[in-house]
Design an enzyme around this catalytic site. Structure first.
Site, mmCIF file in Angstrom:
data_model
loop_
_atom_site.group_PDB
_atom_site.id
_atom_site.type_symbol
_atom_site.label_atom_id
_atom_site.label_comp_id
_atom_site.label_asym_id
_atom_site.label_seq_id
_atom_site.Cartn_x
_atom_site.Cartn_y
_atom_site.Cartn_z
ATOM 1 N N ASN A 9 0.866 -1.182 0.000
ATOM 2 C CA ASN A 9 0.000 0.000 0.000
ATOM 3 C C ASN A 9 0.900 1.228 0.000
ATOM 4 O OD1 ASN A 9 -1.931 1.978 0.401
ATOM 5 N ND2 ASN A 9 -2.302 1.460 2.542
ATOM 6 N N LYS A 11 0.122 4.304 -0.255
ATOM 7 C CA LYS A 11 -0.498 5.467 0.392
ATOM 8 C C LYS A 11 -0.266 6.720 -0.467
ATOM 9 C CE LYS A 11 -0.106 3.197 4.835
ATOM 10 N NZ LYS A 11 0.054 3.337 6.299
ATOM 11 N N HIS A 96 -9.451 1.146 5.005
ATOM 12 C CA HIS A 96 -8.167 1.294 5.673
ATOM 13 C C HIS A 96 -8.325 2.179 6.908
ATOM 14 C CE1 HIS A 96 -3.977 2.429 6.398
ATOM 15 N NE2 HIS A 96 -3.659 1.345 5.719
ATOM 16 N N GLU A 98 -6.737 4.550 8.020
ATOM 17 C CA GLU A 98 -6.593 5.997 7.755
ATOM 18 C C GLU A 98 -7.860 6.570 7.139
ATOM 19 O OE1 GLU A 98 -1.888 5.127 7.192
ATOM 20 O OE2 GLU A 98 -3.087 5.584 5.411
ATOM 21 N N GLU A 167 -5.452 -4.686 10.792
ATOM 22 C CA GLU A 167 -4.491 -3.649 11.183
ATOM 23 C C GLU A 167 -4.637 -3.353 12.670
ATOM 24 O OE1 GLU A 167 -4.279 -0.299 8.010
ATOM 25 O OE2 GLU A 167 -6.401 -0.688 8.413
ATOM 26 N N GLY A 173 2.990 3.341 14.327
ATOM 27 C CA GLY A 173 3.486 4.682 14.636
ATOM 28 C C GLY A 173 3.344 5.093 16.084
ATOM 29 N N SER A 213 2.966 -2.808 10.628
ATOM 30 C CA SER A 213 4.414 -2.552 10.620
ATOM 31 C C SER A 213 5.218 -3.820 10.347
ATOM 32 C CB SER A 213 4.846 -1.917 11.945
ATOM 33 O OG SER A 213 4.182 -0.692 12.145
#
Length: 251
Positions: A9, A11, A96, A98, A167, A173, A213
């Site tokens: 991905n 992004k 996703h 995000e 996810e 992060g 990650s």
């Protein structure tokens, strides 16, 4: 038998020129070292046609990072599932973390997107996952179950075309790390939720990817878990060598 899949991905990264260069590099590495899994690159809308032109579809499949919940019409700036399909893409990422967090996408909208993707011959990579607060208060299994159940109005035939990506948003992060055992526990939970609705055969054949990650160093341990069928890869997919390092976890 369900597929092992490694999907990148990208992004909102790479210019068109940089994206074509990256796609070429991934394609070249796979020509030299055939993958033991399905490889997908999911790229920005602006890149789809140009990246499609340089990929060998026998080695790398193409995907988009999103599509609209609308079929067509006066929706300036939106990109429909039919448009995505017309570029040569086979996959599309939906839901996703995000998109859920920054753009407020919820279950009803994501179901509409999923239906349009399927109607246009795209295979959704449908993302689910919990945030840190939900992990810490113990509600994470129920949260993820609810996200998967958002698709349960689909027929068994349609649901069987979907790839799920888990996810752990709390591990992206934040400095916190999800262990391979935590990934396995959630993947097994997701598979059980699917089985309760659609039966064991569809659940056993559903590819569930890990999206937290993942790197060449930890991919073999994570992918070695029985209910983890590969990864949805972010940052490590932006360099051909590191992306290939994750693909090689299936060697």
């Amino acid at each position: 038998m369900r597929k092992n899949i490694v999907a990148g991905n990208w992004k909102m990264n790479t210019t068109l020129e940089e994206g074509v260069e990256l796609a070429n590099a991934v394609n070249s590495l796979l020509e030299d070292h055939k993958a033991n899994c399905e490889v997908i690159v999911c790229v920005p809308f602006t890149h789809l046609t140009s990246v499609h032109a340089v990929l060998n579809p026998e080695l790398v499949k193409l995907g988009a990072e999103d599509c609209s919940a609308h079929d067509k019409g006066a929706y300036t700036g939106e990109v429909s599932a039919a448009m995505v399909k017309s570029t040569g893409a086979e996959y599309v990422i939906l839901g996703h973390s995000e998109r859920r967090q920054y753009f407020g996408e919820g279950n009803e909208l994501l179901l509409a997107k999923t239906k349009l993707a399927l109607e246009n011959g795209l295979k959704p990579i449908f993302c689910v996952g919990e945030v840190l607060e939900q992990r810490e208060d113990g509600s994470y299994n129920d949260v993820v179950k609810g996200q998967v159940e958002a698709l349960f109005s689909l027929s068994a035939e349609d649901f069987s075309k979907i790839v799920i990506a888990y996810e752990p948003v709390w591990a992206i992060g934040t400095g916190k790390t999800a262990t391979a055992d935590q990934a396995q526990d959630m993947h097994a939970h997701i598979r059980k939720v699917v089985e309760e609705k659609y039966g064991k055969e569809i659940a056993d054949n559903c590819s569930i990817l890990y999206g937290g990650s993942c790197k060449p160093a930890n991919a073999p341990e994570i992918f070695g878990k029985p209910d983890v069928d590969g990864g949805l890869i972010g940052g490590a997919a932006l360099k051909a060598d590191s992306f290939m390092g994750i693909i090689e976890a299936f060697d």
